[in-house]
Structures are given as structure tokens and as C-alpha cells.
Design an enzyme around this catalytic site. Structure first.
Site, PDB file in Angstrom:
ATOM      1  N   ILE A 159       0.815  -1.221   0.000  1.00 24.88           N
ATOM      2  CA  ILE A 159       0.000   0.000   0.000  1.00 24.88           C
ATOM      3  C   ILE A 159       0.848   1.270   0.000  1.00 24.88           C
ATOM      4  CG2 ILE A 159      -2.166  -0.861   0.957  1.00 24.88           C
ATOM      5  CD1 ILE A 159      -1.181  -0.092   3.726  1.00 24.88           C
ATOM      6  N   GLY A 160       2.112   1.133   0.184  1.00 27.33           N
ATOM      7  CA  GLY A 160       2.933   2.342   0.167  1.00 27.33           C
ATOM      8  C   GLY A 160       4.392   1.989   0.329  1.00 27.33           C
ATOM      9  N   GLY A 162       8.152   3.973   1.701  1.00 26.88           N
ATOM     10  CA  GLY A 162       8.924   5.131   2.143  1.00 26.88           C
ATOM     11  C   GLY A 162      10.371   4.898   1.792  1.00 26.88           C
ATOM     12  N   GLY A 165      11.226   1.680   4.151  1.00 23.60           N
ATOM     13  CA  GLY A 165      10.304   0.564   4.361  1.00 23.60           C
ATOM     14  C   GLY A 165       9.234   0.463   3.290  1.00 23.60           C
ATOM     15  N   ASP A 281       9.037  15.570  11.446  1.00 25.08           N
ATOM     16  CA  ASP A 281       8.988  15.228  10.019  1.00 25.08           C
ATOM     17  C   ASP A 281       7.545  15.258   9.523  1.00 25.08           C
ATOM     18  OD1 ASP A 281      10.127  14.507   7.587  1.00 25.08           O
ATOM     19  OD2 ASP A 281       9.902  12.374   7.972  1.00 25.08           O
TER      20      ASP A 281
END
Ligand SMILES: Nc1ncnc2c1ncn2[C@@H]1O[C@H](COP(=O)(O)OP(=O)(O)OP(=O)(O)O)[C@@H](O)[C@H]1O
Length: 553
Positions: A159-160, A162, A165, A281
Site C-alpha cells: 500500500i505504500g 517510504g 520501508g 517530520d
């Protein structure tokens, strides 16, 4: 224990003297005295790559320094060509010594340099493939009760992703969860992972993402959290600008509600005791939504929210909405109850900073808050925290990783933090928890205005202009979606992005103001052009705390 120079006339001869030098080298390696190790090596011309540079049990300087957790010596030896997997008489490698000594950081370093362990058959194998892996405690602050058996996690879809990760939707013992799988075990990635783990296991709030456990005893390392169906605010904005993705821009009322959720999560983090947390962040990617907001009108509407859960709004049963709530529902109420639900939660704590508060609570307006706002971190120096004026909390020194993270405030390009970065961080000046207030303001600008801050500028250029020329985003007469942004809201956001961080409000103050503003905002159907007949919501009709329609999870 100074060494003796080679003595040709010695009773024992040069060989014996050399052996003595190696013995001394081994001793200094074990106690972590790098200076003396170097001196001995230099004076005796010892070659650390030489297989004879060991004791009678074939224990090398690397074995002993690894066993005793002498990080700087291990690093120096590896950097100067020491064999990473020498095997001693007990069939141990330095990595095994580091693991048995419970030196997680050292074990990680050795693994990065090719460190292995011996299996029963005498083959060099990866630590992860050895029963020894269970003994590694790289995550020293981590409560082992959170440990999850990776066999219980069934990854379903990605789903994503970074920097370090990949995030998967997964089934964990029948529950749908999000699993962040660490891509690599480099020092920086591991540092972020460790920070995120340490913060996540401590923070518990309706507006911080819920931590469920982690896999730390074998690679790949994983963090398991609740699954946030709506994805990040970045996903929402991407969806809103692309009809195909099936989302549309939230109403002004909803945007304020999201800002309130965010402020509540951040107020909790900043006021945690005894350890406050600065996120550092914040961007659209680090705030997640528990449900998908506003399906596009072209797509079928999602079913009504079940009325059975207490606290959830049910347009069919007005009395259930809330005690003393409105009995008559407008189209907007129904729409919002049906579509604009779900909470926003703060996530992505990889760069967060835990600050230990040491002084009594600082009184802020009427409410007592225990904040680190008077504690200043220096973006340049090595974890320097300068308590100012003795007013508030002071901050204890950070870990080496924290200092590095502070120095290299993570920048993730166009979709990352630049646009949201506080000017003092960009300028590498001392900063404190108000960096989050600034980033919050930038996220709010995007929420309310419908455009990224400095949308027409390159992100780095924008951050530079904000930091060095005092540039700030400008509001339109109406926002991108023809909504009017209340003047009071604009003023609040502008105070939050003040150049002087002392002038930026605390999140508890931001919450108070947002709660006032939301009372003055009409519930309107977003983007449909239909203006509901809903009157201004008056105090008492709906609680400011929950809004006219409760935010549901
Ligand atoms: N709990 C979750 N539920 C649903 N989606 C998630 C969840 N966590 C992360 N995601 C999705 O995965 C993406 C990547 O998440 P990640 O935590 O790696 O953060 P990032 O900020 O995008 O990257 P980085 O780690 O470089 O800061 C997010 O932008 C989001 O879309």
C-alpha cells in the site's frame, strides 16, 4: 601497561616480545582503548590482517572487542582490513561474540560488513538463518512483549513505500493491519526504525496511529500498526485531484475537523510526561486517515455508518447523534455523517525526538502544560540542548542517532518535508517543538486552500525562500474549490508559521481556537454547489469537542 619496544637482546627474543605485544593488543581491544591499540600496532608493525595476530585460542582483536562491545575498536579494525569472520578455537566468529554479549549495535555493524556465524555443520551462515538470531537485542529500549511471530502475518497487498520501508496491508490473526517491512539494515535505516519503534510503543492516543507489535528478532524487521483505510493526506490530495482515484476534496468543516485531530495528536505528543515527543517530520505523508474521505460523486456512495456503535452518528436516529444534539438533519448533516467520517492520526515517527522533561510544569495560559518548548535543540551541533531562561523543561542529551538525525533532518523531495520544514531547521539553527507547529501550519494551508504551500515553486527553492527571505504562502479570495476560508482560520495558520518560533502557539492553544472557528463554519456539501439549508451551528447544539457530528474511527 605500556608496551616495551622490540629488544633484540631480550632473554625471550623478538618473537616472545611480539607475542607479548599481541597479548597487550588483545587486552586493549577488549577494553575499547583504541588509542593504545593503534600505538601497539604501529610500534610493533603488527598486521591485523595476519592470521597469527591472535592468542592461543585463536581469539583475534575483533573477537575480543566484539565480545566486550568495544564499538570504536571494532569499527577501526574493520575499516583497516581485519578479517570479519575469523573462527576461534570454540568455533565462534566475532558476530557470535557480539550477539552473545548482547551488543545489538555491534552485531548490526558486523552484519553490514559481512559478518556471519558458524552452523552445526561448520558452515558460515547468515545470523538470521541461525538459532542465535533469537538472542539479538538490537532494540534495547523495546519491550519484548510486543514481539510478533512473523509467521502470523499474511501480507496481502503493497500500500505504500517510504525511504526505508515498504508498507503492506496484511492479515494478522484475522485482523487487517499495516505492516512496515524494513528494506535494508543500514545504520540510518535501522536508526529510523529503532526510533519509530521506541516512540510507537510509548504513545497511546486517539490521534496517533495504534502500534500492535514488531518483528525484531529476525530480518526483515517489521512494525505492525492499525490499518488506516484512508491512507495519508497525500493520498487524499492525490485522489482529490484525480477523479479516477475516487476521492474528492473535503468540505471546510471537515478540513477543520482534520486539523483539530492533528492538533490533538500533536498536543498529546508535546505534552507527554515524562517524555515529550517532537515529531520533526510532519508532512502530508505522515498523517493518516482511518476511513476514505469523500468518495467521488461519480462513484457509488458507501453504505450508511451502522447505527449500533455508541457515539457514532446515525442520520436515521437523530437522538443517537449526541445528547442534546440536533433532532433535524439537513442534507449536509447526512452527507457528513455518511461520508466525512473517520479520524486523522499522526504516524511516521522515524525522526521523532523524545525529550525528557526535568522541571516542573510550565503554566501556559490557564492550562498547565509540561512542554519542551523552552528546550532548544541545535540542528548543527551534536545533540546540544540549551534550556532557555530557566522557565521550562530542559532536555537530556540524545543518542548518537538522534544527533545524526537532527543534523540530517530527513528530506524526501517533492512529496517529502521541504515545503513543510521550519525555517530554523533549514537554516541549521537551534530549534524546539515549535517546528511541528510550523509544519502543522503548512499542512493546514494545503487543507484549507487546496493547494500545496508554494505550489508553483520547487520545494527546495520554496524552503530556502521561506527560511532566508521570510516568504510565506498566500491565500486566494476563495480556495481552489471555491470555498471561503474563514479569516479567523487564516490568522491562526499565519500565527503558526511565524518566523519567530516563540510567537507560534502551543497546540493546546491551537485546539482552543479551532474549536471556536468550527462553530462558525457551516456544514456544506463539498463541490456539489448545493448549499444546504443548514444554519450556523450554534454552541450547545453541537459540542465543540466532538463537532456537530462525532469523528468516528
Ligand atoms: N498504518 C497505515 N495504514 C495505511 N496506510 C499506511 C499506513 N502506514 C503507512 N501507510 C502508507 O504507506 C506510505 C508509506 O509509509 P511510510 O511510513 O513508509 O512513510 P513515508 O513518510 O511515506 O516514508 P518515509 O519512511 O521515507 O518517511 C504512506 O504514505 C501511506 O500511504
Amino acid at each position: 601497561m605500556a608496551h616495551q619496544p622490540p629488544d633484540q637482546d631480550s632473554l625471550h627474543g623478538e618473537n616472545a616480545a611480539r607475542r607479548q605485544a599481541i597479548t597487550e593488543l588483545l587486552f586493549f581491544a577488549s577494553v575499547g582503548d583504541l588509542y593504545r591499540c593503534k600505538k601497539i600496532i604501529h610500534a610493533w608493525g603488527l598486521n591485523i590482517k595476519d592470521a597469527s595476530c591472535c592468542d592461543y585460542d585463536r581469539r583475534t582483536p575483533l573477537h575480543l572487542s566484539a565480545a566486550e562491545g568495544a564499538f570504536s575498536v571494532v569499527l577501526w579494525l574493520l575499516d583497516h582490513g581485519a578479517e570479519v569472520n575469523p573462527i576461534d578455537r570454540f568455533k565462534r566468529t566475532p558476530l557470535e561474540d557480539a550477539v552473545r554479549g548482547d551488543h545489538g549495535d555491534l552485531a548490526t555493524l558486523l552484519i553490514q560488513r559481512g559478518g556471519k556465524v558458524l552452523d552445526k555443520e561448520g558452515n558460515l551462515v547468515e545470523l538470521a538463518d541461525s538459532p542465535l538470531a533469537g538472542n539479538v537485542r538490537i532494540f534495547t529500549d523495546y519491550d519484548p512483549e510486543w514481539e510478533i511471530d512473523p509467521a502470523t502475518i499474511k501480507q496481502t497487498e503493497k500500500i505504500g513505500e517510504g525511504e526505508f520501508g515498504v508498507v503492506y496491508k496484511a492479515n494478522w490473526n484475522g485482523t487487517i493491519v499495516a505492516v512496515k517491512v524494513l528494506k535494508e539494515t543500514g545504520a540510518v535505516a535501522l536508526g529510523d526504525f529503532r526510533t519509530e519503534l521506541n516512540v510507537l510503543q510509548k504513545v497511546h492516543h486517539p490521534h496517533t496511529v495504534q502500534f500492535l507489535g514488531a518483528v525484531t528478532k529476525q530480518t526483515p524487521f517489521m512494525i505492525v500498526t492499525e490499518y488506516m483505510v484512508g491512507g495519508s493526506l497525500a493520498d487524499l490530495f492525490r485522489g482529490a485531484s484525480s477523479a479516477a482515484r475516487g476521492q474528492r476534496f473535503p468540505s471546510m468543516w471537515r478540513s477543520i475537523q482534520l486539523a483539530l485531530d492533528m492538533a490533538r495528536g500533536l498536543a498529546y505528543l508535546h505534552n507527554r510526561s515524562p517524555q515529550a515527543v517532537i515529531h520533526r517530520d510532519l508532512s502530508l505523508r505522515s498523517v493518516l486517515l482511518s476511513t476514505q474521505t469523500n468518495p467521488h460523486p461519480a462513484l457509488p456512495l458507501s453504505p450508511l455508518i451502522p447505527a449500533t456503535t455508541p457515539g457514532r452518528c446515525d442520520p436515521q436516529k437523530p437522538a443517537n447523534l449526541m445528547i442534546g444534539g440536533p433532532k433535524v438533519f439537513t442534507e449536509a448533516h447526512k452527507f457528513i455523517c455518511r461520508e466525512e467520517t473517520g479520524v486523522l492520526k499522526i504516524a511516521d515517527f522515524g525522526l521523532s525526538k523524545s525529550l525528557k522533561l526535568t522541571k516542573p510544569k510550565r503554566h501556559n495560559r490557564d492550562s498547565a502544560t509540561n512542554t519542551p518548548d523552552n528546550s532548544v535543540m541545535n540542528g548543527r551541533a551534536n545533540s546540544t540542548h540549551t534550556p532557555k531562561g530557566g522557565l521550562g523543561a530542559s532536555v537530556h542529551s540524545a543518542t548518537e542517532h538522534d544527533a545524526k538525525a537532527t543534523q540530517s533532518y530527513k528530506l524526501t523531495g517533492e512529496t517529502g518535508s521541504y515545503r513543510y520544514m521550519a525555517p530554523e531547521v533549514f537554516r541549521h539553527e537551534p530549534y524546539n517543538n515549535k517546528v511541528d507547529v510550523y509544519s502543522f501550519a503548512m499542512i493546514c494551508f494545503q487543507l484549507f486552500e487546496g493547494l500545496p504551500p508554494y505550489w508553483n515553486m520547487d520545494p527546495i527553492e520554496a524552503a530556502r525562500a521561506a527560511a532566508l527571505k521570510g516568504l510565506r504562502p498566500t491565500w486566494g479570495a476563495t480556495n481552489k474549490h471555491d470555498q471561503v476560508v474563514p479569516a479567523r482560520l487564516k490568522r491562526l495558520v499565519e500565527t503558526c508559521w511565524s518566523a519567530d518560533y516563540e510567537s507560534r502557539p502551543e497546540f493546546v492553544e491551537v485546539i482552543e481556537e479551532l474549536e471556536q472557528v468550527i462553530k462558525e463554519v457551516k456544514m456544506e456539501l463539498p463541490e456539489t454547489g448545493k448549499r444546504p439549508t443548514s444554519p450556523k451551528l450554534t454552541p450547545g447544539v453541537a459540542s465543540a469537542e466532538d463537532g456537530p457530528c462525532c469523528s468516528v474511527q
